[in-house]
Every structure is written in C-alpha cells, then in structure tokens.
Scaffold this active site. Structure first.
Site, PDB file in Angstrom:
ATOM      1  N   ASN A 165      36.286  69.930  84.552  1.00 28.34           N
ATOM      2  CA  ASN A 165      35.417  70.221  83.756  1.00 28.34           C
ATOM      3  C   ASN A 165      34.614  71.596  84.341  1.00 28.34           C
ATOM      4  OD1 ASN A 165      32.826  69.601  82.036  1.00 28.34           O
ATOM      5  ND2 ASN A 165      32.109  69.624  84.144  1.00 28.34           N
ATOM      6  N   ALA A 166      34.612  71.824  85.447  1.00 30.59           N
ATOM      7  CA  ALA A 166      33.985  72.840  85.919  1.00 30.59           C
ATOM      8  C   ALA A 166      34.282  74.413  85.213  1.00 30.59           C
ATOM      9  CB  ALA A 166      34.295  73.121  87.320  1.00 30.59           C
ATOM     10  N   ARG A 213      26.073  68.277  87.113  1.00 24.38           N
ATOM     11  CA  ARG A 213      25.095  68.949  86.123  1.00 24.38           C
ATOM     12  C   ARG A 213      25.674  68.906  84.652  1.00 24.38           C
ATOM     13  NH1 ARG A 213      23.305  74.104  86.631  1.00 24.38           N
ATOM     14  NH2 ARG A 213      25.430  74.847  87.289  1.00 24.38           N
ATOM     15  N   GLY A 241      31.662  71.857  71.406  1.00 27.16           N
ATOM     16  CA  GLY A 241      31.241  72.861  70.695  1.00 27.16           C
ATOM     17  C   GLY A 241      29.915  73.264  71.767  1.00 27.16           C
ATOM     18  N   TYR A 242      28.917  73.693  71.042  1.00 25.61           N
ATOM     19  CA  TYR A 242      27.608  74.015  71.760  1.00 25.61           C
ATOM     20  C   TYR A 242      26.819  72.685  72.113  1.00 25.61           C
ATOM     21  CZ  TYR A 242      28.447  79.000  71.032  1.00 25.61           C
ATOM     22  OH  TYR A 242      29.159  80.396  70.897  1.00 25.61           O
ATOM     23  N   TYR A 252      35.790  84.185  78.718  1.00 31.01           N
ATOM     24  CA  TYR A 252      35.647  82.849  78.488  1.00 31.01           C
ATOM     25  C   TYR A 252      36.841  82.291  77.571  1.00 31.01           C
ATOM     26  CZ  TYR A 252      32.893  78.459  77.818  1.00 31.01           C
ATOM     27  OH  TYR A 252      32.889  76.813  78.025  1.00 31.01           O
ATOM     28  N   GLN A 312      34.920  84.070  70.228  1.00 24.67           N
ATOM     29  CA  GLN A 312      33.352  84.118  70.169  1.00 24.67           C
ATOM     30  C   GLN A 312      32.904  85.543  70.687  1.00 24.67           C
ATOM     31  OE1 GLN A 312      30.534  82.461  68.866  1.00 24.67           O
ATOM     32  NE2 GLN A 312      29.469  84.403  70.047  1.00 24.67           N
ATOM     33  N   ILE A 343      32.363  78.373  83.992  1.00 27.80           N
ATOM     34  CA  ILE A 343      31.073  79.246  83.933  1.00 27.80           C
ATOM     35  C   ILE A 343      31.247  80.158  82.967  1.00 27.80           C
ATOM     36  CG2 ILE A 343      30.783  79.255  86.592  1.00 27.80           C
ATOM     37  CD1 ILE A 343      32.424  81.944  86.646  1.00 27.80           C
TER      38      ILE A 343
END
Ligand code: CAA
Length: 240
Positions: free
Chosen positions: A82-83, A12, A178-179, A147, A141, A85
C-alpha cells in the site's frame, strides 16, 4: 489459527484503515511505516497492531524487515503493498529526483517487499497479495506522470505475478482507489481538488474504509478464484 498480514504504509491514510479492518477481521497484523512514529505508536496503543519502521524503497531494509516480522508474528499469509507517495509536477517542470523517488517508493517497493515474501508463500502453498494502484494509473492525471507510471506499472506486475503463482494457491490482485479523504488528496491545491471532486459521479471523496473493505474481501481464504484482477473503488470517476 489466525492468518498473518503485513500492510506497508499501514499506519496512516488508506493503510491505517486497511490495518485496522484486517485486525477486526481476525488477522494478526504488522503495519510498516517510514516516518510518522506518533501515528505508529497510536495505532499500536489503540488497536494492538505490531508496528515496524523501514523504507519500502530500500531492498535490503525490506529483506531485514520481513525477516523481523516473520520472526515475531510467524509466516506471512497476506501482503498488502500500500505504501506510496506523490511528488506532483507538470512533466515539463519535473525534476529527476521527483521521478526517481515516486518510482522507487511506489513501484520499486513491489519488488522490494514481494521478493522476500513470495518464496515462503510458494513453499507453504498459500498467499494473498493485494497491491494498491490508483485511478490515476488507469486513466492518467495531469501533474502525475511519475505517479501514473508507477501505478500503471503495478497493474502489469500484478498480472504477471498472478500468472506465476496461481498454481500455488497464491492470489495477486490490485485495487485502484479513486480520490479519498486522506492527507494525500488534501495536498492537492483546493481549486484543483474541487474540480476533480466535481467529476466524481457519487459526488464525494472516497473514505479509507471504502478501500479497506475490498482489501479484506481479497485477503480472505474464500477469495481463491480471484487473481490477476484490478478492482476500481473510485465512485464512478473512471469506468474501465
Ligand atoms: N490538464 C491539462 N493541462 C492542465 C491541467 C489538466 N488537468 N491542469 C493544469 N494544466 C495546465 C495549465 O493550464 C497550465 O498550462 P499553461 O502553463 O499553458 O497555462 C499548466 O498546466 C500549469 O498549470 P498550473 O499553473 O496549475 O501548474 P502548477 O505548477 O501550479 O501545478 C500541479 C501543477 C501541482 C501538478 C497541479 O496541476 C495539481 O495539483 N494537479 C493535480 C494533481 C493530482 O490530481 N494529484 C493527485 C494527488 S492524490 C493521489 O494521487 C491519490 C490518488 O491515487 C488518486
């Protein structure tokens, strides 16, 4: 002979684009997922990518899972960690379980996944490891102390592991996206996200493909002189 790659969180979001881009570049790909069986089945059916289910926060599950992947697809040449949350909250409201979960999944997974892979890479004197960090591990952030700490930790892990393995022809690099237009960013409150996008110089969210291109570049045999580096793919939001 095709090289073999494993992508965690590979069914995903960014991971889906990474798995399919590596597949299109000729890699044999294993995509690891945790919960979303439907997405995994769709990836396997549409792209012929092998999918495996386990929790990257669980060290024993990772050791068993890596052994199963290598038994099925052969020795791993490429690992894409990559995983990840999010469990966003201002720190003064953050619960211990939110801290632990994000650190375990996003940073603990670096140990859990890389440890069972690295010895084989060292023996075979070849490896490409790509760790997915974040712009927020670079700049911080509000709402993401957990995170940001995990994603900044990935950068130290990447540099140290790169030094240990450079002489064995194993490169270890980080990408700090980035986002991007994924479910993770879609989980941010719309007004907050709008303000963030307004601060991205290219004027848009990234796409998963923007990030996957960089992974494919670093996973290539020809990228052997690039190690210990962090690549920002953030639309100019943060210039290190
Ligand atoms: N800087 C400083 N202070 C801030 C702030 C900021 N950017 N944003 C909010 N605050 C302050 C507010 O002013 C407020 O202060 P007071 O209580 O003194 O008035 C306080 O923080 C609480 O603000 P909210 O009412 O917004 O708090 P909330 O609990 O409703 O929401 C939050 C907190 C959920 C963390 C929300 O701020 C948020 O979603 N922030 C964005 C988090 C984010 O960017 N996540 C990225 C997800 S995508 C991703 O992670 C992928 C990637 O790698 C980029």
């Amino acid at each position: 002979m095709a090289r073999t790659a494993l992508v965690t969180g590979g069914t995903r979001g960014l991971g889906l684009a990474i798995s399919t881009a590596l597949g299109a570049a000729g890699f044999r790909v294993a995509a690891v997922y945790h919960h979303d069986t439907q997405a995994a089945q769709a990836l396997a059916a549409e792209h012929g990518i092998a999918v495996f289910q386990w929790d990257v926060g669980d060290a024993d599950a990772c050791a068993r899972g890596v052994a199963a992947v290598q038994a099925q697809l052969g020795p791993l040449d490429v690992l894409v960690n990559n995983a990840g949350i999010t469990q966003d909250a201002m720190f003064h409201k953050m619960r211990a379980d939110q801290w632990q979960a994000v650190l375990q999944t996003n940073l603990g997974s670096m140990f859990n996944m890389t440890r069972p892979v690295i010895e084989g890479m060292r023996e075979r004197r070849y490896g490409r490891i790509v760790n997915i960090s974040s712009v927020n591990g670079r700049k911080g952030q509000a709402g993401q102390t957990n995170y940001a700490a995990a994603k900044a930790g990935i950068l130290g892990f990447t540099k140290a592991l790169a030094l240990e393995n450079a002489a064995r022809n194993i490169t270890v690099n980080a990408i700090a996206p980035g986002y991007c237009d994924t479910a993770m960013a879609a989980g941010v409150r719309p007004d907050v996200l709008q303000a963030i996008v307004a601060g991205i110089p290219v004027g848009r969210l990234g796409t998963p493909t923007d990030v996957a291109r960089m992974v494919v570049f670093l996973a290539d045999d020809a990228a052997g002189f690039i190690t210990g580096a962090t690549f920002d793919v953030n639309g100019g939001q943060y210039l290190a």
